[in-house]
Each structure stands twice: as C-alpha cells, then as structure tokens.
Design a protein around this motif. Structure first.
Motif, PDB file in Angstrom:
ATOM      1  N   GLY A 195     -29.240  34.126 -90.124  1.00 23.71           N
ATOM      2  CA  GLY A 195     -29.937  35.400 -90.241  1.00 23.71           C
ATOM      3  C   GLY A 195     -31.439  35.331 -90.069  1.00 23.71           C
ATOM      4  N   GLY A 196     -31.951  34.156 -89.689  1.00 28.12           N
ATOM      5  CA  GLY A 196     -33.399  34.020 -89.563  1.00 28.12           C
ATOM      6  C   GLY A 196     -33.916  33.870 -88.155  1.00 28.12           C
ATOM      7  N   LEU A 197     -32.997  33.714 -87.183  1.00 25.41           N
ATOM      8  CA  LEU A 197     -33.396  33.437 -85.809  1.00 25.41           C
ATOM      9  C   LEU A 197     -32.684  34.361 -84.828  1.00 25.41           C
ATOM     10  N   GLN A 198     -33.309  34.548 -83.683  1.00 31.37           N
ATOM     11  CA  GLN A 198     -32.708  35.289 -82.578  1.00 31.37           C
ATOM     12  C   GLN A 198     -32.198  34.282 -81.548  1.00 31.37           C
ATOM     13  N   ILE A 199     -31.175  34.668 -80.766  1.00 31.46           N
ATOM     14  CA  ILE A 199     -30.606  33.752 -79.782  1.00 31.46           C
ATOM     15  C   ILE A 199     -30.545  34.408 -78.406  1.00 31.46           C
ATOM     16  N   GLY A 200     -30.948  33.668 -77.385  1.00 30.85           N
ATOM     17  CA  GLY A 200     -30.919  34.182 -76.023  1.00 30.85           C
ATOM     18  C   GLY A 200     -30.523  33.108 -75.029  1.00 30.85           C
ATOM     19  N   GLY A 201     -30.127  33.561 -73.854  1.00 31.05           N
ATOM     20  CA  GLY A 201     -29.706  32.643 -72.795  1.00 31.05           C
ATOM     21  C   GLY A 201     -28.218  32.749 -72.565  1.00 31.05           C
ATOM     22  N   GLY A 202     -27.826  33.469 -71.527  1.00 30.78           N
ATOM     23  CA  GLY A 202     -26.408  33.626 -71.238  1.00 30.78           C
ATOM     24  C   GLY A 202     -25.688  34.619 -72.128  1.00 30.78           C
ATOM     25  N   SER A 259     -38.222  16.717 -77.622  1.00 34.86           N
ATOM     26  CA  SER A 259     -38.292  16.311 -79.022  1.00 34.86           C
ATOM     27  C   SER A 259     -37.246  15.264 -79.367  1.00 34.86           C
ATOM     28  N   GLU A 260     -37.618  14.392 -80.291  1.00 31.12           N
ATOM     29  CA  GLU A 260     -36.658  13.431 -80.842  1.00 31.12           C
ATOM     30  C   GLU A 260     -35.842  14.065 -81.965  1.00 31.12           C
ATOM     31  N   HIS A 261     -36.281  15.251 -82.408  1.00 33.13           N
ATOM     32  CA  HIS A 261     -35.606  15.946 -83.486  1.00 33.13           C
ATOM     33  C   HIS A 261     -34.567  16.925 -82.939  1.00 33.13           C
ATOM     34  N   PRO A 262     -33.482  17.139 -83.672  1.00 36.30           N
ATOM     35  CA  PRO A 262     -32.487  18.135 -83.253  1.00 36.30           C
ATOM     36  C   PRO A 262     -32.984  19.544 -83.504  1.00 36.30           C
ATOM     37  N   SER A 263     -32.288  20.516 -82.953  1.00 35.56           N
ATOM     38  CA  SER A 263     -32.699  21.911 -83.092  1.00 35.56           C
ATOM     39  C   SER A 263     -32.748  22.357 -84.543  1.00 35.56           C
ATOM     40  N   ALA A 264     -31.826  21.853 -85.365  1.00 42.05           N
ATOM     41  CA  ALA A 264     -31.773  22.245 -86.774  1.00 42.05           C
ATOM     42  C   ALA A 264     -33.041  21.852 -87.526  1.00 42.05           C
ATOM     43  N   TYR A 265     -33.693  20.782 -87.082  1.00 41.85           N
ATOM     44  CA  TYR A 265     -34.946  20.355 -87.720  1.00 41.85           C
ATOM     45  C   TYR A 265     -35.993  21.465 -87.629  1.00 41.85           C
ATOM     46  N   PHE A 266     -36.114  22.063 -86.450  1.00 44.08           N
ATOM     47  CA  PHE A 266     -37.114  23.109 -86.260  1.00 44.08           C
ATOM     48  C   PHE A 266     -36.695  24.400 -86.966  1.00 44.08           C
ATOM     49  N   ALA A 267     -35.411  24.713 -86.938  1.00 45.83           N
ATOM     50  CA  ALA A 267     -34.932  25.910 -87.643  1.00 45.83           C
ATOM     51  C   ALA A 267     -35.230  25.800 -89.130  1.00 45.83           C
ATOM     52  N   ASP A 268     -35.000  24.619 -89.697  1.00 39.96           N
ATOM     53  CA  ASP A 268     -35.262  24.414 -91.117  1.00 39.96           C
ATOM     54  C   ASP A 268     -36.763  24.485 -91.410  1.00 39.96           C
ATOM     55  N   LEU A 269     -37.564  23.974 -90.495  1.00 41.34           N
ATOM     56  CA  LEU A 269     -39.020  24.036 -90.646  1.00 41.34           C
ATOM     57  C   LEU A 269     -39.494  25.482 -90.675  1.00 41.34           C
ATOM     58  N   TYR A 270     -38.953  26.299 -89.790  1.00 38.58           N
ATOM     59  CA  TYR A 270     -39.329  27.716 -89.755  1.00 38.58           C
ATOM     60  C   TYR A 270     -38.842  28.430 -91.016  1.00 38.58           C
ATOM     61  N   ARG A 271     -37.651  28.072 -91.475  1.00 40.06           N
ATOM     62  CA  ARG A 271     -37.119  28.685 -92.693  1.00 40.06           C
ATOM     63  C   ARG A 271     -38.005  28.388 -93.893  1.00 40.06           C
ATOM     64  N   GLY A 280     -30.021  27.375 -69.584  1.00 41.86           N
ATOM     65  CA  GLY A 280     -28.942  26.794 -68.802  1.00 41.86           C
ATOM     66  C   GLY A 280     -27.792  26.322 -69.674  1.00 41.86           C
ATOM     67  N   PRO A 281     -26.787  25.688 -69.058  1.00 38.80           N
ATOM     68  CA  PRO A 281     -25.582  25.255 -69.783  1.00 38.80           C
ATOM     69  C   PRO A 281     -25.837  24.023 -70.641  1.00 38.80           C
ATOM     70  N   GLY A 282     -24.869  23.724 -71.508  1.00 43.48           N
ATOM     71  CA  GLY A 282     -24.934  22.512 -72.321  1.00 43.48           C
ATOM     72  C   GLY A 282     -25.774  22.639 -73.573  1.00 43.48           C
ATOM     73  N   ASN A 283     -26.078  23.868 -73.978  1.00 42.83           N
ATOM     74  CA  ASN A 283     -26.954  24.071 -75.135  1.00 42.83           C
ATOM     75  C   ASN A 283     -26.277  24.791 -76.306  1.00 42.83           C
ATOM     76  N   GLU A 284     -25.003  25.118 -76.142  1.00 39.75           N
ATOM     77  CA  GLU A 284     -24.335  25.922 -77.163  1.00 39.75           C
ATOM     78  C   GLU A 284     -24.257  25.218 -78.509  1.00 39.75           C
ATOM     79  N   ASP A 285     -23.935  23.928 -78.510  1.00 36.40           N
ATOM     80  CA  ASP A 285     -23.825  23.199 -79.776  1.00 36.40           C
ATOM     81  C   ASP A 285     -25.167  23.134 -80.492  1.00 36.40           C
ATOM     82  N   ALA A 286     -26.223  22.839 -79.734  1.00 39.36           N
ATOM     83  CA  ALA A 286     -27.557  22.764 -80.330  1.00 39.36           C
ATOM     84  C   ALA A 286     -27.989  24.120 -80.868  1.00 39.36           C
ATOM     85  N   GLY A 300     -29.250  20.400 -74.002  1.00 41.95           N
ATOM     86  CA  GLY A 300     -28.900  20.033 -75.364  1.00 41.95           C
ATOM     87  C   GLY A 300     -30.034  19.551 -76.234  1.00 41.95           C
ATOM     88  N   SER A 301     -31.242  19.442 -75.653  1.00 40.63           N
ATOM     89  CA  SER A 301     -32.397  18.963 -76.408  1.00 40.63           C
ATOM     90  C   SER A 301     -33.448  20.055 -76.550  1.00 40.63           C
TER      91      SER A 301
END
Length: 261
Positions: free
Chosen positions: A77-84, A36-48, A61-67, A13-14
C-alpha cells in the motif's frame, strides 16, 4: 507543496538507473548509470522507514515481475507499480500490494490513444480512479511534447496539452510524466514542461527527468507554485549519484509535511 518522490526502476530483475532515451527492445546502445547490489525490497523498506509515499516501481521490460512483487511486499500500500500494466493485470497488481497502478503503452495501440482501453482498465479496478495513475512520459517535438511509448522509443500523436489533460483527468488520480529526453542525464529538468504541467493539470502530477539536487526541488516548487512533485533518480547517492543525498531529500519532505500549495 512540491515533494520528492522516490523510485525503484527495474531492468532485467535488478534495480538500475538507465539513460531513458537509450532503452530499446534489444537493448542495443543501452546506457546504464547504476546497478544496485541491493534487491528491490531494500529500497522499498528504506522508503517505508522514511514515510516516502507515492514512489513508483517501474518494470522496464520483461523479467522484473518477481523483483516488483518483492518491493510491494516490503511496503504494501505504499508504492505505485508501472510497466506492462493493462486491463487484464491491473487488479492483480493492486492485490499484490500496489497502492496504485501506472498505465502507459496499453492506452496507445498502434500509437493512437484509445479511450476504450482506458475505460477497460478503470473497469478492471471496479471504477476506482483513485487507484489509477496515467503515465504521459513524453519527448519534445517542435515547441511541444508528445507521449512516447514502448520504452520511450515510439512517439505517438498524443500531445501534452490542456484539452488532452482535461480528457484524462476524470479517469485517474494523478499523472506521472517522465521527460524522456532528460531522463538519466542529470543535466537539469525541462523547466518549460514543469511550468506547463502546473498550468494545465488540476490533479497531482509528478515530473521525472534530469533532477540533480535540492536546488532542482526548489526550482520545481517555484516554477510550479508547489503543484508538481519531482522524482530524483540517478543523482541520488543511494543510486551511485554524487550531487544529492537521500537524507537531504527526506529532510526536504519532512520540512513540507502539513503544508499545502
């Protein structure tokens, strides 16, 4: 020309940077370079904000769907997703905002490649190969490389070679290839693999593993004649690294906008 490709690696989840070869089902011996102390959205917004398209969000692994969903929501529409990713959820992740889905282990039941499974994923995406990335993350075996699955712990019989690449290219829009033996070590790229990928791939390909600095971007560009992109993770200052700044990578991409290989 070679571009810097960003990443968001998710574990428990991190946002983390992990030594790839230490991943396992029970996490025994796991080595983490950065959490990171920052959530995933912080980095997505930075890349955007910096127009860094083609970045990959990898659920380790599991436990990452929400993040993962939070990251996609921050840049639809700006990112690709992988894992499972598999045929049953590929379209779900596209609908959640992913530009493309990245598929790996699902293609290798019992360690053997399944063309039928690949076709099932493409069918789930309504036959749109532009929405599919095939991850051929690999480990060195002898003088070549074989695809590694299940957190890079299981080495399959599927070799990275010209015939296999030609087999897969009609089904996808690009390849993502982690050199698992180099991932997270910041010890330099696998130069032979980068050269080989440029030789055998006719669609876009991103290499990840060992990237340390701007000089490695230059090296990949020279070795591949601009045909291979590079992901830098653990070495980046935004992930606790000391040898290259995020700003430098953004400037690199800016300098290559509007140019072709």
């Amino acid at each position: 020309m070679t571009r810097f490709r960003p990443c968001i690696d998710l574990h428990a989840g991190s946002v983390k940077q992990i030594v790839g070869g230490t991943l396992s089902t029970d996490n025994t011996g796991l080595k983490t370079n950065f959490t990171s102390e920052h959530p995933s959205a912080y980095f997505a917004d930075l890349y955007r904000k910096n127009e860094l398209r083609g970045g990959h969000v990898i659920m380790l692994g599991p436990g990452n769907e929400d993040a993962a969903r939070e990251a996609l929501a921050a840049w639809p529409g700006g990112l690709q997703i992988g894992g499972g990713i598999k045929d049953s959820n590929a379209k779900v992740w596209i609908e959640a905002g992913a530009e493309k889905v990245i598929i790996t282990s699902f293609l290798f039941p019992s360690g053997s490649f399944s063309l039928e499974r690949l076709q099932s994923v493409l069918d789930a995406l309504d036959g749109d190969s532009k929405k599919l990335v095939i991850d051929l993350s690999c480990r060195r075996v002898g003088e070549g490389w074989r695809v590694a699955m299940d957190k890079w712990q299981t080495i399959t019989e599927f070799e990275i070679n010209k015939d296999n690449i030609a087999l897969l290219e009609p089904y996808c829009s690009e390849f993502l290839i982690h050199a698992a033996d180099a991932e997270g070590l910041q010890a330099g790229i696998d130069e032979k693999l980068v050269e080989y990928l440029a030789e055998i791939c006719t669609i876009p390909v991103t290499y990840a593993g060992g990237g340390r600095n701007i000089q490695d971007l230059e090296l990949v560009e020279n070795l591949s004649k601009g045909r291979v992109d590079l992901t830098i993770g653990s070495a980046l200052d935004i992930f606790g690294g000391k040898t290259v700044t995020f700003e430098e990578c953004c400037r690199w991409n800016e300098s290559r906008r509007g140019t072709t290989a």
